[in-house]
Design a protein around this motif. Structure first.
Motif, PDB file in Angstrom:
ATOM      1  N   ALA A 111     -72.467 -58.949 -75.111  1.00  9.89           N
ATOM      2  CA  ALA A 111     -73.399 -59.178 -76.423  1.00  9.89           C
ATOM      3  C   ALA A 111     -74.277 -60.473 -76.617  1.00  9.89           C
ATOM      4  CB  ALA A 111     -72.361 -58.822 -77.791  1.00  9.89           C
ATOM      5  N   GLU A 112     -73.325 -61.227 -76.508  1.00 14.07           N
ATOM      6  CA  GLU A 112     -74.268 -63.017 -76.537  1.00 14.07           C
ATOM      7  C   GLU A 112     -74.939 -63.363 -75.344  1.00 14.07           C
ATOM      8  OE1 GLU A 112     -76.018 -65.423 -78.904  1.00 14.07           O
ATOM      9  OE2 GLU A 112     -74.529 -63.840 -79.107  1.00 14.07           O
ATOM     10  N   ALA A 113     -74.481 -63.012 -74.262  1.00 10.73           N
ATOM     11  CA  ALA A 113     -75.463 -63.398 -72.512  1.00 10.73           C
ATOM     12  C   ALA A 113     -76.604 -62.731 -72.382  1.00 10.73           C
ATOM     13  CB  ALA A 113     -74.470 -63.520 -72.065  1.00 10.73           C
ATOM     14  N   PRO A 114     -76.258 -61.360 -73.146  1.00  6.72           N
ATOM     15  CA  PRO A 114     -77.817 -60.455 -72.677  1.00  6.72           C
ATOM     16  C   PRO A 114     -78.475 -60.923 -73.665  1.00  6.72           C
ATOM     17  CG  PRO A 114     -75.504 -59.120 -72.714  1.00  6.72           C
ATOM     18  CD  PRO A 114     -75.009 -60.285 -73.140  1.00  6.72           C
ATOM     19  N   ARG A 115     -78.341 -60.889 -74.767  1.00  2.33           N
ATOM     20  CA  ARG A 115     -79.003 -61.215 -75.956  1.00  2.33           C
ATOM     21  C   ARG A 115     -79.881 -62.091 -75.558  1.00  2.33           C
ATOM     22  NH1 ARG A 115     -80.349 -64.491 -80.241  1.00  2.33           N
ATOM     23  NH2 ARG A 115     -77.842 -65.621 -79.702  1.00  2.33           N
ATOM     24  N   ILE A 116     -79.508 -63.272 -74.919  1.00  6.67           N
ATOM     25  CA  ILE A 116     -79.822 -64.878 -74.711  1.00  6.67           C
ATOM     26  C   ILE A 116     -80.872 -64.980 -73.346  1.00  6.67           C
ATOM     27  CG2 ILE A 116     -79.441 -66.615 -73.564  1.00  6.67           C
ATOM     28  CD1 ILE A 116     -76.929 -67.120 -74.676  1.00  6.67           C
ATOM     29  N   PHE A 118     -81.767 -61.606 -72.569  1.00  7.08           N
ATOM     30  CA  PHE A 118     -83.272 -60.229 -73.090  1.00  7.08           C
ATOM     31  C   PHE A 118     -84.505 -60.221 -73.364  1.00  7.08           C
ATOM     32  CE2 PHE A 118     -85.690 -56.775 -75.297  1.00  7.08           C
ATOM     33  CZ  PHE A 118     -84.869 -55.503 -74.866  1.00  7.08           C
ATOM     34  N   PRO A 119     -85.231 -61.865 -73.392  1.00 11.07           N
ATOM     35  CA  PRO A 119     -86.841 -62.037 -73.716  1.00 11.07           C
ATOM     36  C   PRO A 119     -87.764 -62.244 -73.066  1.00 11.07           C
ATOM     37  CG  PRO A 119     -85.338 -62.589 -75.432  1.00 11.07           C
ATOM     38  CD  PRO A 119     -84.241 -62.617 -74.495  1.00 11.07           C
TER      39      PRO A 119
END
Length: 168
Positions: A111-116, A118-119
């Motif tokens: 959840a958190e690592a992909p959010r970081i 993704f941009p």
């Protein structure tokens, strides 16, 4: 505060703070493929293509306190049942994690690592589509935490359904 206590009263272990620590070590394109199978005819097609976007997240431990998270994004644009373009991107990030409780590793990785990352993956994807002769594809932000929670709920429901089926 005594010398044996760290920040917020957390005990020190071998002189290091025992609070959870997370850092990004590196980000990189692991694999990138852009296909434009109907060029140059595709540039004469009328109308907007239908865009299908699929995501997949994988993670694995690659060293002591080092984890790789790979965000895979597959995009297929079709118009009149013909492929306008197809992009496959695997974008990776290396994360250093210390003192992270075992029960928090999976939520961070999925959840958190992909959010970081993704941009950055989104920019690579937009540039690849633009470089292929199409308008840049700007993906909307994704709530990876909500996707993770939804996936957990689906798994729990599947287990409950299996238990009910097994009891019948």
């Amino acid at each position: 505060m005594s010398e044996e206590e760290g920040v917020a009263g957390a005990p020190l272990a071998n002189g290091e703070d025992s609070l959870p620590q997370v850092g990004i070590i590196s980000q990189y394109v692991k694999d990138l493929s852009f296909e434009n199978p109907n060029a140059p005819a595709v540039y004469q097609w009328q109308g907007q293509p239908q865009i299908d976007v699929q995501f997949n997240i994988g993670s694995n431990k690659v060293g002591d306190d080092v984890y790789e998270v790979v965000l895979k994004i597959d995009v297929r644009a079709t118009s009149a049942d013909k492929v306008a373009f197809q992009v496959e991107l695997a974008y990776g990030g290396l994360f250093g994690l210390r003192n992270v409780p075992e029960d928090q590793l999976q939520p961070f990785m999925l959840a958190e690592a992909p959010r970081i990352i993704f941009p950055f993956a989104r920019r690579v994807l937009a540039d690849a589509v633009r470089d292929g002769g199409f308008p840049p594809l700007m993906l909307e932000p994704i709530d990876f935490a909500a996707l993770y929670v939804g996936q957990l709920q689906q798994q729990e429901q599947a287990l409950q359904n299996a238990d009910v089926a097994g009891q019948a």
